[in-house]
Design a protein around this motif. Structure first.
Motif, PDB file in Angstrom:
ATOM      1  N   GLU A   1     -24.770 -12.708   9.151  1.00  0.00           N
ATOM      2  CA  GLU A   1     -23.799 -13.713   9.471  1.00  0.00           C
ATOM      3  C   GLU A   1     -22.572 -14.217   8.568  1.00  0.00           C
TER       4      GLU A   1
ATOM      5  N   ASP B   1     -19.200 -14.816  18.120  1.00  0.00           N
ATOM      6  CA  ASP B   1     -20.266 -15.310  17.070  1.00  0.00           C
ATOM      7  C   ASP B   1     -21.123 -13.981  16.798  1.00  0.00           C
ATOM      8  N   TYR B   2     -22.028 -14.303  15.733  1.00  0.00           N
ATOM      9  CA  TYR B   2     -22.736 -13.029  15.424  1.00  0.00           C
ATOM     10  C   TYR B   2     -23.700 -12.568  16.279  1.00  0.00           C
ATOM     11  N   ASP B   3     -24.263 -13.295  17.108  1.00  0.00           N
ATOM     12  CA  ASP B   3     -25.213 -12.718  17.913  1.00  0.00           C
ATOM     13  C   ASP B   3     -24.561 -12.187  19.119  1.00  0.00           C
ATOM     14  N   THR B   4     -23.418 -12.359  19.431  1.00  0.00           N
ATOM     15  CA  THR B   4     -22.656 -11.589  20.424  1.00  0.00           C
ATOM     16  C   THR B   4     -22.163 -10.277  19.872  1.00  0.00           C
ATOM     17  N   TYR B   5     -21.841 -10.306  18.418  1.00  0.00           N
ATOM     18  CA  TYR B   5     -21.482  -9.076  17.873  1.00  0.00           C
ATOM     19  C   TYR B   5     -22.770  -8.306  17.712  1.00  0.00           C
ATOM     20  N   LEU B   6     -23.790  -8.668  17.247  1.00  0.00           N
ATOM     21  CA  LEU B   6     -24.916  -7.651  17.257  1.00  0.00           C
ATOM     22  C   LEU B   6     -25.210  -7.068  18.628  1.00  0.00           C
ATOM     23  N   ARG B   7     -25.031  -7.784  19.783  1.00  0.00           N
ATOM     24  CA  ARG B   7     -25.450  -7.349  21.035  1.00  0.00           C
ATOM     25  C   ARG B   7     -24.430  -6.262  21.279  1.00  0.00           C
TER      26      ARG B   7
ATOM     27  N   ALA C   1     -32.322  -4.234  15.033  1.00  0.00           N
ATOM     28  CA  ALA C   1     -32.961  -5.013  13.994  1.00  0.00           C
ATOM     29  C   ALA C   1     -33.852  -4.147  12.889  1.00  0.00           C
TER      30      ALA C   1
END
Length: 284
Positions: free
Chosen positions: A31, A47-53, A118
């Motif tokens: 992040e 945001d980072y969660d959206t980026y990872l998805r 992950a």
């Protein structure tokens, strides 16, 4: 690094057969790195969660469309240094593409085969760390470690590589069967060179070891011998096997190098304290 989108971008200059095509991308693995890279507009993710998805979706699409999918850790410091060195604008796509396929850093590329993101991210981080170690060792050896032609032609380089491999072989043979971790550190110009590897040594003599980790350990041992640099090594873990009546014992052995050879010593590497190991000269 391409902006995350639903359409993977082909990296080949032409449109060859599908089997020859490859997809390469860079991934922000934390992040903090995501926040630092926002100024370059590498992604539209809020945001980072959206980026990872979105990254996971991108990789899934790429696996379906390309024969080969590879990625590397997109490190803000490395990228900024690359742009500064080559006089590039970090906001430009060409700068990102050049950074991803920069020849000296090809060892940082990791093949993706559909695993969970992950599980994939830690591999990217380790690949970057390993790549930097190889580059550092190569500099210590005046470019001989990664230069295949010179390594083949230079007797000193060949001898050093053989000696480094022999040191590690004698450590494993002397330890016998068991599950171990080997750590080595060499005091090199520019900072310490360090590497580690986990080893499963079966009672029938077979050894299970990660090839990439073995390459790093050998590179560090090579650099130490080539540059005549002091160093330290520790082997610790569980000695024994089920075939030996289930007898196991915890061991921790250490050796120190003056730059020429390795001798038993009492010391600690990366917080692992160990007593003097066995003499490598007695191992055949």
């Amino acid at each position: 690094m391409s902006r995350n989108s639903r359409r993977p971008r082909r990296c080949s200059a032409e449109s060859p057969r599908r089997s020859d095509e490859a997809f390469v991308t860079g991934i922000l693995t934390s992040e903090d790195d995501f926040a630092r890279a926002l100024e370059w507009q590498l992604t539209d993710a809020p945001d980072y969660d959206t980026y990872l998805r979105e990254t996971a979706e991108l990789l899934t699409d790429a696996v379906e469309a390309y024969a080969t999918v590879r990625a590397r850790m997109f490190h803000p410091d490395d990228f900024a240094d690359y742009c500064l060195l080559h006089g590039l604008d970090p906001h430009e796509q060409a700068a990102r593409d050049g950074y991803l396929v920069n020849p000296p850093l090809q060892t940082q590329l990791v093949g993706y085969r559909g695993e969970e993101l992950a599980d994939f991210l830690p591999r990217l981080v380790r690949a970057r760390e390993g790549g930097l170690t190889l580059r550092h060792a190569d500099l210590v050896m005046d470019g001989a470690l990664c230069g295949a032609e010179r390594a083949a032609a230079d007797p000193r380089v060949r001898w050093t590589y053989q000696q480094a491999s022999e040191v590690f072989r004698r450590v494993l043979v002397g330890a016998g069967c068991g599950a171990y971790e080997f750590r080595v550190a060499v005091d090199a110009p520019g900072g310490p060179l360090e590497a580690g590897v986990r080893v499963l040594h079966w009672d029938d003599g077979a050894v299970r070891i990660n090839d990439e980790d073995l390459d790093l350990v050998t590179a560090v041992l090579c650099a130490g011998l080539y540059g005549e640099l002091p160093g330290a090594a520790v082997l610790h873990g569980t000695q024994g096997a089920g075939a030996l009546c289930g007898e196991y014992r915890q061991v921790a052995w250490a050796w120190r190098s003056t730059g020429f050879d390795w001798a038993p010593a009492e010391l600690a590497v990366d917080g692992v304290a160990a007593g003097p190991g066995f003499s490598l000269g007695t191992v055949v």
